[in-house]
Design an enzyme around this catalytic site. Sequence first.
Site, PDB file in Angstrom:
ATOM      1  N   ASP A  24     -15.120  -4.951 -61.668  1.00  0.00           N
ATOM      2  CA  ASP A  24     -16.219  -4.626 -60.912  1.00  0.00           C
ATOM      3  C   ASP A  24     -15.545  -3.400 -59.898  1.00  0.00           C
ATOM      4  O   ASP A  24     -16.107  -2.357 -59.547  1.00  0.00           O
ATOM      5  CB  ASP A  24     -17.016  -5.418 -60.037  1.00  0.00           C
ATOM      6  CG  ASP A  24     -18.343  -5.705 -60.927  1.00  0.00           C
ATOM      7  OD1 ASP A  24     -18.501  -5.039 -61.955  1.00  0.00           O
ATOM      8  OD2 ASP A  24     -19.097  -6.623 -60.284  1.00  0.00           O
TER       9      ASP A  24
ATOM     10  N   ASP B  48     -44.977   4.746 -21.928  1.00  0.00           N
ATOM     11  CA  ASP B  48     -43.415   4.634 -22.188  1.00  0.00           C
ATOM     12  C   ASP B  48     -43.229   3.190 -22.181  1.00  0.00           C
ATOM     13  O   ASP B  48     -41.894   2.974 -22.694  1.00  0.00           O
ATOM     14  CB  ASP B  48     -42.924   4.952 -20.723  1.00  0.00           C
ATOM     15  CG  ASP B  48     -42.376   6.374 -20.697  1.00  0.00           C
ATOM     16  OD1 ASP B  48     -42.674   7.225 -21.537  1.00  0.00           O
ATOM     17  OD2 ASP B  48     -41.805   6.981 -19.578  1.00  0.00           O
TER      18      ASP B  48
ATOM     19  N   GLY C  58     -25.769   4.699 -58.083  1.00  0.00           N
ATOM     20  CA  GLY C  58     -25.650   5.862 -58.409  1.00  0.00           C
ATOM     21  C   GLY C  58     -24.926   6.088 -59.671  1.00  0.00           C
ATOM     22  O   GLY C  58     -25.383   7.168 -60.176  1.00  0.00           O
ATOM     23  N   MET C  59     -23.998   5.421 -60.034  1.00  0.00           N
ATOM     24  CA  MET C  59     -23.502   5.259 -61.380  1.00  0.00           C
ATOM     25  C   MET C  59     -24.556   5.368 -62.498  1.00  0.00           C
ATOM     26  O   MET C  59     -24.379   6.006 -63.406  1.00  0.00           O
ATOM     27  CB  MET C  59     -22.451   4.116 -61.557  1.00  0.00           C
ATOM     28  CG  MET C  59     -21.787   4.201 -62.662  1.00  0.00           C
ATOM     29  SD  MET C  59     -20.506   5.509 -62.468  1.00  0.00           S
ATOM     30  CE  MET C  59     -19.610   5.776 -64.052  1.00  0.00           C
TER      31      MET C  59
END
Lengths: 513, 457
Positions: free
Chosen positions: A299, A36, A434-435
């Site tokens: 941006d 543990d 992503g773009m």
Amino acid sequence: MKLAYWMYAGPAHIGTLRVASSFKNVHAIMHAPLGDDYLNVMRSMLERERDFTPVTASIVDRHVLARGSQEKVVGNIIRKDRQERPDLVVLTPTCTSSILQEDLQNFVDRASTSSDSDVILADVNHYRVNELQAADRALEQIVRYYLEKARKRGGLNLSMTEKPSANIIGIFTLGFHNQHDCRELRRLLKDLDIEVNQVIPEGGSVEKLENLPRAWFNLVPYREVGLMTAVYLEKEFGIPYISTTPTGVVDIANCIRQIEALINVWTSILVGEERDYELYIDQQTRFVSQAAWFSRSIDCQNLTGKKAVVSGDATHAASITKILAREMGIRVSCTGTYCKHDAEWFREQVQGFCEEILVTDDHTEVGDMIARVEPSAIFGTQMERHIGKRLDIPCGVISSPVHIQNLPLGYRPFPGYEGTNQIADLVHNPFTLGMEDHLLEIFGGHDTKEVVTKSLSTNTDFAWNLESQQELSEIPGFVRGKIKRNTEKFARQNGITTITVEVMYAAKEALSA
Amino acid sequence: MPIEVSETLTFECETGNYHTFCPISCVAWLYQKIEDSFFLVVGTKTCGYFLQNALGVMIFAEPRYAMAELEEGDISAQLNDYQELKRLCTQIKKDRNPSVIIWIGTCTTEIIKMDLEGMAPELEAEIEIPIVVARANGLDYAFTQGEDTVLAAIVHRCPQHHFTGERKNEKQEFVPSLPLGTDKSMESNEQSPPVLFGSLPSAVASQPSLESKRQSVHVSGWLPAQRYTDLPTLGDGVYVCGVNPFPSRTATTLMRRRKCKLIGAPFPIGPDGTRAWIEKICLVLGIRTQGLKEREQLVWEGLGDYLDLVRGKSVFFTGDNLLEVSLARFLVRCGMIVYEIGIPYMDKRYQAAELRFLQDTCNEMGIPMPRIVEKPDNYNQIQRMRELQPDLAITGMAHANPLEARGINTKWSVEFTFAQIHGFTNARDILELVTRPLRRNNNLEFLGWNDLVRLGR
């Protein structure tokens, strides 16, 4: 029983141990079965800790089940006292040991008579609280213990420090970017000409806890850990606290204004002047932090109305939600936290900054929500990062639970003005990533099928007519080379020598087919 | 603390305050090994937290395991265990349709005395999926012993072996189809072919099979097999042999409950171990070995560059996975000096051949016998390490970074559990692991950054 294979917050004793092992010269003894002591691995691995983690286990095994663990626990406490001479030994029950219902308090009392260290029993209820709640409780318990001890001795110094000062409460080991945050908060206070009285628990000394009440106020950067301590100090000693996390330009200003109001109550009397931080806030906001300017820049304009989902602990999820919505104009479709115990506060904070609120500690619910919302970017924990991977949505990690990559060596604070810069990068990157992926796909994807020419240069014998050159130049720069190569590859395969706009589109169709 | 050098192997036992993984960690490799299984760990958040952190990215790959997380109502028996488990197992059946569900009992189920063994057959009949119960808890076991408890439980599920022609054909299916089959190997099948036990990745498992097949020994089956539905047949007179040092309960169960004959051999770790392992099996089966010595020699020759690095260097095993004795024996043969072999648990009967082999190896190499410390105390070990300053400490992650910061090279012991270390071909991998810190240091040595701890703490 609950079917589960992943959890956001760990078991209670982990929180207690994290607080105990953050203090200097405090040793925690877990009353636990073999295996543990995983916290030691996490501290050594994730935190890259150079010192041995001051946590040992008093092992619960078959013999203990048969005979009780009294001698063993007492023996282990005394042994540790002799070996390491800690200031404090914290006996921590685990979920296993707490079912045994042994009178651990009694063992603690017995051990403390024959050891030089102070010994306390951590108050942990494994089946009612999670890691974060237990950490909050443990910190309060230790602070209370030492302040009451000092009070009994009559040595409690309650006089305020000469100059305005603050305690920073809640910085501890394995906390999300805590080390960096602490440095940034110290810098912020220094800029405001406020001394740091103490930082607890990280690097703090229990012997010095009795000086906590000398601070003018307490700063609690994270709601999860430290709030109980701050409330206790306010109730017992009348020390006010600020629990507004100074993360994001607006909340930093809020926090500083609260500080200003608090200290001006006394400065006029004690120092004979009033503090005014407005100029500082203005300068920092407009010129030191790049975040305000970023919000204004093209941006960020491109991010307007983009969908995002936020998930994390209450502090970070709320801060990020407010930053995305209020400071960057991003549409937060859903925001959520796994801190169910703090749901009310969370809802109140993010109200008006998001379309939907999800309070759950079930990661599958969060995954389903993300799949349904289909955001352009996710800001969450490591779990959300993996959900994002599965769904092809980029993710910025903003909260625990974390992996080793979220305990960076470089300076990455979240609060303070430097924090705003870090967050701006953190937000900007997933969206552009992503773009970029999206654009690549539109224009034919990565060159994975076959390589026609090894060279990346484009001086080939193809004639691009005027229109096609025009068309090519309109394609965003970062994918232009790829589109050009794809088109020429297509042309070569089909025996075409002159490239027209029609060929370009045929190539695009052929490649995306 | 004075450190004595002894002429024979010495066994000591300390306090048992050492760091190791909880035995439930065995689900991490077993669910991958047994492809049609589902592991249900009946425990608390603590167990779940350990697994989620220890398994790392595996957890995001929709693993075939889950926690049955006990809540307050389960602990205080306000909820009915049977009904709760039935609900979860029905869901698992619906979502994953496994061929077997393996319940891993934990410390909590022990303490509240949840009768998993009693409930399993009843529920098995009701939901029509085999349910195997293994009590892999931290009260009784350490790390790899978890696998031992699972295998020992599975032993009871292996089909009965009959020495009839008909069954023999069926058994043929278990023989991995390898290109080296000769007429002779078919003959040896008349003998009772051995069943090997111990979970190895399939790429590794085929190697001992291949090696023994070269010696005309057919392996008739593996425990565990790649699929639960392919478990080997067991019965009176079937020879069994372990490939790992930790499944001693499994060995006992095989002998006592299934009347199998155990071949007590050193373990096929390192070329020396592999050869000794095959030789012992052949000896028992009455087969003359061919070209083994040359084969071993060839492997050693291939290791030359690594051996130059390790020769004369000293090792300290803090102990956490029971592979320690076999690894130490191999490293002694490589020319290293082993100061101490920490080990969670030492079954002197099951490991008898390995221990004898270790002693012989030390004598042959002219290297002092290491002390074997059962249930070690990490605190004491660190004091001893301070004194001995070993060239390499093989230890758990909890101590690795702090030791490195104090200038002691470490190798994370858990890697030996997951790396491929069995058979002739994988000897290189063991040395790759062992020499990694040494090689790293050769690169960094001139920088002079060895001690990186602040004094005065």
